[in-house]
Design a protein around this motif. Structure first.
Motif, PDB file in Angstrom:
ATOM      1  N   VAL A 254      -6.189 -10.388  -2.331  1.00 25.78           N
ATOM      2  CA  VAL A 254      -5.998 -10.442  -3.781  1.00 25.78           C
ATOM      3  C   VAL A 254      -5.765 -11.907  -4.127  1.00 25.78           C
ATOM      4  O   VAL A 254      -5.747 -12.771  -3.247  1.00 25.78           O
ATOM      5  CB  VAL A 254      -4.803  -9.568  -4.226  1.00 25.78           C
ATOM      6  N   ARG A 255      -5.608 -12.197  -5.393  1.00 28.16           N
ATOM      7  CA  ARG A 255      -5.424 -13.584  -5.802  1.00 28.16           C
ATOM      8  C   ARG A 255      -4.213 -14.196  -5.103  1.00 28.16           C
ATOM      9  O   ARG A 255      -3.108 -13.657  -5.173  1.00 28.16           O
ATOM     10  CB  ARG A 255      -5.249 -13.685  -7.323  1.00 28.16           C
ATOM     11  N   ASP A 256      -4.424 -15.272  -4.419  1.00 24.71           N
ATOM     12  CA  ASP A 256      -3.387 -16.020  -3.716  1.00 24.71           C
ATOM     13  C   ASP A 256      -2.757 -15.266  -2.550  1.00 24.71           C
ATOM     14  O   ASP A 256      -1.702 -15.673  -2.056  1.00 24.71           O
ATOM     15  CB  ASP A 256      -2.276 -16.477  -4.671  1.00 24.71           C
ATOM     16  N   GLY A 257      -3.355 -14.149  -2.099  1.00 24.17           N
ATOM     17  CA  GLY A 257      -2.733 -13.459  -0.973  1.00 24.17           C
ATOM     18  C   GLY A 257      -3.479 -12.213  -0.559  1.00 24.17           C
ATOM     19  O   GLY A 257      -4.698 -12.117  -0.668  1.00 24.17           O
TER      20      GLY A 257
ATOM     21  N   GLN B 143       3.998   2.502   1.417  1.00 28.56           N
ATOM     22  CA  GLN B 143       4.705   1.231   1.403  1.00 28.56           C
ATOM     23  C   GLN B 143       3.677   0.106   1.444  1.00 28.56           C
ATOM     24  O   GLN B 143       2.852   0.052   2.364  1.00 28.56           O
ATOM     25  CB  GLN B 143       5.652   1.117   2.596  1.00 28.56           C
ATOM     26  N   ARG B 144       3.736  -0.768   0.459  1.00 29.02           N
ATOM     27  CA  ARG B 144       2.780  -1.882   0.375  1.00 29.02           C
ATOM     28  C   ARG B 144       3.477  -3.183   0.735  1.00 29.02           C
ATOM     29  O   ARG B 144       4.472  -3.557   0.109  1.00 29.02           O
ATOM     30  CB  ARG B 144       2.198  -1.979  -1.036  1.00 29.02           C
ATOM     31  N   ILE B 145       2.953  -3.855   1.738  1.00 27.18           N
ATOM     32  CA  ILE B 145       3.470  -5.164   2.127  1.00 27.18           C
ATOM     33  C   ILE B 145       2.541  -6.232   1.566  1.00 27.18           C
ATOM     34  O   ILE B 145       1.335  -6.217   1.817  1.00 27.18           O
ATOM     35  CB  ILE B 145       3.573  -5.309   3.658  1.00 27.18           C
ATOM     36  N   TYR B 146       3.119  -7.147   0.786  1.00 25.43           N
ATOM     37  CA  TYR B 146       2.367  -8.272   0.235  1.00 25.43           C
ATOM     38  C   TYR B 146       2.580  -9.503   1.106  1.00 25.43           C
ATOM     39  O   TYR B 146       3.690  -9.763   1.591  1.00 25.43           O
ATOM     40  CB  TYR B 146       2.836  -8.597  -1.179  1.00 25.43           C
ATOM     41  N   GLY B 147       1.522 -10.278   1.273  1.00 24.26           N
ATOM     42  CA  GLY B 147       1.623 -11.526   2.000  1.00 24.26           C
ATOM     43  C   GLY B 147       0.703 -12.564   1.406  1.00 24.26           C
ATOM     44  O   GLY B 147      -0.074 -12.286   0.482  1.00 24.26           O
ATOM     45  N   THR B 148       0.797 -13.767   1.912  1.00 26.44           N
ATOM     46  CA  THR B 148      -0.115 -14.829   1.496  1.00 26.44           C
ATOM     47  C   THR B 148      -0.556 -15.587   2.740  1.00 26.44           C
ATOM     48  O   THR B 148       0.174 -15.656   3.732  1.00 26.44           O
ATOM     49  CB  THR B 148       0.548 -15.772   0.473  1.00 26.44           C
TER      50      THR B 148
END
Length: 685
Positions: free
Chosen positions: A104-107, A237-242
């Motif tokens: 996704v944008r930036d990650g 469960q959603r883990i966001y990262g960059t």
């Protein structure tokens, strides 16, 4: 809104790849970099598709190298990092079932079905495991699955992946990263020494060659998310990262996030006593405090003055209306989900409770344009009156879902600086060009000056009116946009149901892009409302309608400016423009007299007569981001002077009161959008 980062500058080279040779081999033989921010991570084939470096064409082709530091290169790195995250999760939480993991944008993010929510400690453990995987230089290897049945058999333990296999033709942006529109493919992560498969995931790719090509990443947060965005599906469960092409790029991104948090308008709104969102009122509904009210009034007053100079006429319309108005406009057909529910009113009952007069549905208005049509239609119009420019600060109400409400920038109740211009078809092009110039100039007056334009065109599933008129309207907007000299980006299918639009995209001090003004050309509302004017030959003709919101909404623009200036508004907008700070009580009277002179010239000024020590007063008002602090001690009083202290800590001492008052007044009057400093202020002394 989005954060912008510099992309790598990659030479426009093309590399020949002979049949049967891998793209990676051809790239290496061409001498292109394999490490660092300029490393080539994938290539673009002659059809425009991104390909792994392990791809070997069946015929001789030329490809375009894609470097890690480009937007597409970063996207590939992020998607590859999502795979590394999923591998780490299943190694540390073997029971975890996989959802999807797109960039996704930036990650990036990845969804998981696990027994319990992930904790901060879990994220730290996962990051540690991911670093081990990256260091192990596992190779991403693409494999075509021979059939859907074979894919089902291999993915039997992954229920969400099985669902994606069954929905192979789905074109959702996130899900297409998993299955695509062609072959079913799986990416295996292979041990670099033994070549054995360590982990696999259903995915269309492409990916970086090895995990070593993921040089910098960080896990950011965890959130709940429904499978495929449907609240009737299981919650995952959603883990966001960059992830970035270098540690330097990651550090820059994290610093920008920290700065964005410091500039968050919701936080500054509370710290500077500008506005709040009381629970008693409801989500997305703001109240402006006196200091915020001053800023808002200044914004509105200056805008009103500029509109008067440009020939606009001011109108006012109510906040609610009968449903018939929105049935005529088409909003109840095309926009009802974005409206607050109807209020059923006016029913009359007899003594037995039977309906004597049926009631009617009333709606809070989500936009002002249908009301302005009624004003236009209230009497006959001549071509001599056109263009007719109607302007209103009109409050509207839109039922934004609770998950997207975000302070002032995504509210449920807000005030649009709304204009509707009625013109002849012959006047349309000149009106659009002058209107776009007016819009850009006014935005610049508030301190925004880095723009590009976006052209939103017809959505074939959500539009009214003839294709011919849509084409005319779209080309008129395109011509006006080109005449501005700004970059123009297409937004296919992004138009409202009644006409195409240009939106002005403005960058703030952090390089983030915000949608500001919108300009829409509408041939359909005049037809639906039967609007006419008498032409020069005496015939009755339909006007063309231009919709225009300059700020978008006062609230949203207020929020953007708050973040753009980090709360340190230009002096002409600042809620308090000057504060007098006496060194001792005997100096108060001198500063009160200075304040009286400033107030007589319209300056918003206060004198701090509290018992705090001078240094604390300076800290307090510097924290409140007051542009001019006027200090006075014994020498200043004796000399009939004041000393200036500015936001950056610089000072100018011993300025005679008459010169100080004149300089402050001049600085404010010229609407300088920079913060005064000792160096810049001396120029007006």
């Amino acid at each position: 809104m989005s954060e912008q980062h510099p992309a790598a500058v990659v030479p426009a080279v093309r590399v020949a790849v002979p049949a049967g040779t891998t793209a990676g081999t051809a790239v290496r033989e061409a001498g292109l970099p394999g490490k660092g921010a300029d490393a080539v991570v994938v290539v673009r084939d002659p059809e425009g598709r991104l390909r792994d470096l392990s791809w070997a064409p069946e015929i001789d082709v030329e490809v375009e190298p894609v470097a890690a530091g480009t937007e597409e290169g970063r996207s590939v790195i992020r998607h590859s990092c999502a795979h590394v995250l999923a591998q780490a999760v299943q190694q540390l939480f073997p029971e975890a079932k996989l959802g999807i993991g797109p960039p996704v944008r930036d990650g990036f993010y990845y969804d998981f079905d696990v027994d319990r929510p992930f904790t901060p400690e879990d994220l730290r453990a996962l990051e540690k495991r991911m670093k081990q995987i990256v260091k192990g230089a596992q190779r991403f290897s693409r494999r075509v699955v021979e059939s859907v049945d074979a894919a089902r058999q291999e993915l039997a333990a992954e229920p969400y992946k099985l669902e994606l296999v069954d929905l192979k033709s789905d074109v959702d942006t996130s899900e297409v990263m998993e299955v695509g529109g062609g072959d079913l493919t799986i990416y295996d992560n292979l041990d670099p020494r033994s070549g054995e498969r360590v982990w696999s995931d259903l995915c269309r790719g492409p990916h970086v060659p090895t995990t070593k090509h993921i040089p910098a990443f960080k896990l950011m947060r965890v959130a709940a998310a429904y499978w495929r965005g449907n609240e009737h599906n299981p919650q995952l469960q959603r883990i966001y990262g960059t992830a970035w092409e270098s540690q330097e790029a990651l550090d820059h991104h994290l610093e920008m996030l920290a700065e964005a948090e410091r500039r968050d308008h919701r936080r500054l709104g509370a710290e500077l006593d500008l506005f709040s969102f009381p629970d008693e009122i409801g989500s997305g509904l703001a109240v402006f405090h006196p200091r915020g009210g001053v800023v808002r009034k200044e914004m509105e007053d200056y805008s009103r003055r500029r509109h008067e100079e440009a020939g606009y006429e001011f109108v006012y319309t109510p906040h609610i209306t009968k449903s018939a108005l929105f049935q005529t406009s088409g909003h109840l057909q095309w926009y009802e989900e974005g409206m607050f529910p109807a209020m059923h009113l006016d029913a009359e009952y007899d003594g037995e409770g039977k309906v004597r007069k049926p009631g009617q549905d009333y709606y809070l208005k989500p936009m002002n344009c249908p009301f302005h049509n009624l004003i236009y239609r209230s009497r006959g119009r001549s071509y001599r009156e056109l263009p007719l420019r109607l302007f209103e600060f009109g409050s509207v109400y839109r039922y934004e879902k609770s998950g997207v409400v975000h302070g002032l920038t995504r509210a449920r109740g807000f005030t649009q600086d709304d204009a509707h211009i009625y013109c002849t078809p012959e006047q349309l092009q000149d009106e659009l060009k002058s209107l776009l110039t007016f819009v850009l100039d006014l935005l610049r007056d508030y301190g925004l000056d880095d723009f590009y334009l976006e052209l939103s065109t017809r959505d074939e599933n959500k539009s009214v009116g003839s294709l011919e008129n849509w084409d005319i309207a779209t080309e008129a907007l395109r011509d006006a946009a080109r005449a501005s000299g700004l970059e123009l980006v297409d937004d296919p299918g992004g138009a409202a149901f009644y006409g195409p639009k240009i939106s002005v995209q403005a960058k703030d001090a952090l390089g983030r892009t915000w949608q500001m003004s919108t300009i829409q050309v509408d041939y359909n509302m005049p037809d639906r409302f039967g609007l006419e004017y008498t032409a020069a030959d005496g015939s009755r003709q339909r006007p063309v309608k231009i919709h225009r919101a300059l700020f978008g909404s006062i609230e949203r623009f207020f929020g953007v400016l708050t973040e753009h200036y980090a709360g340190a508004f230009p002096a002409w907008l600042a809620p308090v423009q000057a504060v007098g700070i006496p060194i001792a009580d005997e100096h108060v009277e001198h500063l009160l007299q200075v304040a009286k002179e400033l107030r007589a010239r319209g300056v918003r000024v206060e004198v701090d007569t509290s018992d705090d020590r001078m240094q604390k007063k300076i800290r307090t008002h510097t924290t409140q981001k007051v542009p001019f602090l006027l200090l006075a001690g014994g020498k200043d009083v004796e000399a009939g002077a004041v000393s200036f202290r500015f936001r950056d800590g610089t000072q100018v001492n011993g300025v005679p009161v008459d010169r100080a008052v004149a300089a402050i007044t001049e600085w404010i009057a010229r609407r300088d959008n920079t913060s005064p400093t000792a160096e810049s202020f001396r120029a007006v002394l």
